[in-house]
Design a protein around this motif. Structure first.
Motif, PDB file in Angstrom:
ATOM      1  N   UNK A  55       0.831  -1.207   0.000  1.00 46.15           N
ATOM      2  CA  UNK A  55       0.000   0.000   0.000  1.00 46.15           C
ATOM      3  C   UNK A  55       0.867   1.259   0.000  1.00 46.15           C
ATOM      4  N   UNK A  56       1.883   1.289   0.842  1.00 50.45           N
ATOM      5  CA  UNK A  56       2.775   2.454   0.896  1.00 50.45           C
ATOM      6  C   UNK A  56       3.504   2.641  -0.425  1.00 50.45           C
ATOM      7  N   UNK A  73      -6.429   3.147  -5.430  1.00 50.88           N
ATOM      8  CA  UNK A  73      -7.499   2.216  -5.051  1.00 50.88           C
ATOM      9  C   UNK A  73      -6.901   1.013  -4.330  1.00 50.88           C
ATOM     10  N   UNK A  74      -5.790   0.531  -4.831  1.00 49.95           N
ATOM     11  CA  UNK A  74      -5.097  -0.596  -4.205  1.00 49.95           C
ATOM     12  C   UNK A  74      -4.602  -0.207  -2.812  1.00 49.95           C
ATOM     13  N   UNK A  75      -4.008   0.981  -2.712  1.00 53.58           N
ATOM     14  CA  UNK A  75      -3.477   1.441  -1.427  1.00 53.58           C
ATOM     15  C   UNK A  75      -4.583   1.554  -0.388  1.00 53.58           C
ATOM     16  N   UNK A 127      -6.645   1.134   8.538  1.00 58.02           N
ATOM     17  CA  UNK A 127      -6.077   2.406   8.109  1.00 58.02           C
ATOM     18  C   UNK A 127      -6.906   3.111   7.049  1.00 58.02           C
ATOM     19  N   UNK A 128      -6.509   4.334   6.745  1.00 60.16           N
ATOM     20  CA  UNK A 128      -7.193   5.150   5.740  1.00 60.16           C
ATOM     21  C   UNK A 128      -6.170   5.806   4.823  1.00 60.16           C
ATOM     22  N   UNK A 129      -6.633   6.184   3.640  1.00 61.87           N
ATOM     23  CA  UNK A 129      -5.816   6.955   2.701  1.00 61.87           C
ATOM     24  C   UNK A 129      -6.667   8.127   2.225  1.00 61.87           C
ATOM     25  N   UNK A 130      -6.127   9.333   2.303  1.00 61.41           N
ATOM     26  CA  UNK A 130      -6.865  10.495   1.828  1.00 61.41           C
ATOM     27  C   UNK A 130      -5.937  11.394   1.010  1.00 61.41           C
ATOM     28  N   UNK A 131      -6.531  12.181   0.128  1.00 68.51           N
ATOM     29  CA  UNK A 131      -5.759  13.129  -0.678  1.00 68.51           C
ATOM     30  C   UNK A 131      -6.329  14.528  -0.478  1.00 68.51           C
TER      31      UNK A 131
END
Length: 226
Positions: A130-131, A193-195, A204-208
């Motif tokens: 993911x990273x 999307x994969x991350x 965890x979360x991913x935001x932009x």
């Protein structure tokens, strides 16, 4: 030492995060899969009309074949992620994981600012993947300037913030999480999307977000505390 109730609450929160991420990914995935399939139908109809006129249908059939290949590729990539289950979880040093991802992604020239000294309970390989996806996305989206990486603690969690020169798409920044999105000049792929999906497996979360003339992508994971 955390209480059993807090542990249970944390697990439930992680499960809800994972389910939400899966639902969002599935919705976007099915929408994106419909695009090449619709194109196949349109170009087969065009080929049929050409045949009836006595014209060469090769061009339309060629496009249809390309779109079929696209659809199968997207389906295979999406199926892999939708069926993903963490193989084994362990307590991982967050800072070391970020440093390793930076080195392995081709962003080795980027200096990682800050230090958390924290640990995260996760499938090491999945979180590293993911990273790496976030870092590669930032590198591919950058037409000029350097990618910056910083780690920090935030509200009981651990964060890594990756910035690159650029602008978010107008209107719907969430479109960056579409499985079929692509950086300018790059082949479309899973990217963020994969991350997001892999991070969600660890709660965890991913935001932009836009930060001046740079795009900031933040990965946040719960800290694993003894």
């Amino acid at each position: 030492m955390r209480s059993s109730k807090k542990d249970a609450d944390a697990v439930e929160a992680e499960n809800m995060s994972a389910r939400s991420a899966h639902r969002d990914f599935l919705r976007r995935f099915l929408h994106d899969l419909a695009t090449p399939l619709s194109a196949v139908s349109l170009h087969l109809e065009a080929a049929d009309r050409r045949v009836k006129r006595g014209a060469d249908p090769s061009e339309s059939l060629g496009v249809a074949r390309a779109e079929i290949a696209r659809a199968f590729d997207l389906f295979d990539r999406g199926r892999e992620l939708l069926l993903f289950e963490p193989s084994s979880e362990e307590s991982v040093a967050f800072d070391d994981l970020v440093l390793s991802a930076v080195s392995g992604s081709g962003a080795g020239g980027a200096k990682v600012e800050g230090r958390t000294g924290g640990f995260v309970r996760a499938d090491r390989r999945a979180l590293a993947d993911a990273l790496s996806a976030v870092l590669i996305n930032a590198l591919e989206a950058s037409s000029a300037g350097a990618v910056s990486v910083a780690v920090a603690r935030s509200d009981g969690g651990l964060e890594v913030r990756v910035e690159n020169p650029g602008r978010l798409p107008a209107g719907d920044p969430e479109s960056l999480f579409s499985p079929r999105v692509a950086a300018p000049g790059k082949a479309w792929g899973m990217g963020l999307a994969r991350a997001r999906l892999l991070c969600a497996a660890s709660g965890g979360t991913v935001r932009v977000e836009q930060s001046g003339d740079r795009v900031a992508t933040t990965v946040r994971v719960p800290e694993d505390r003894p």
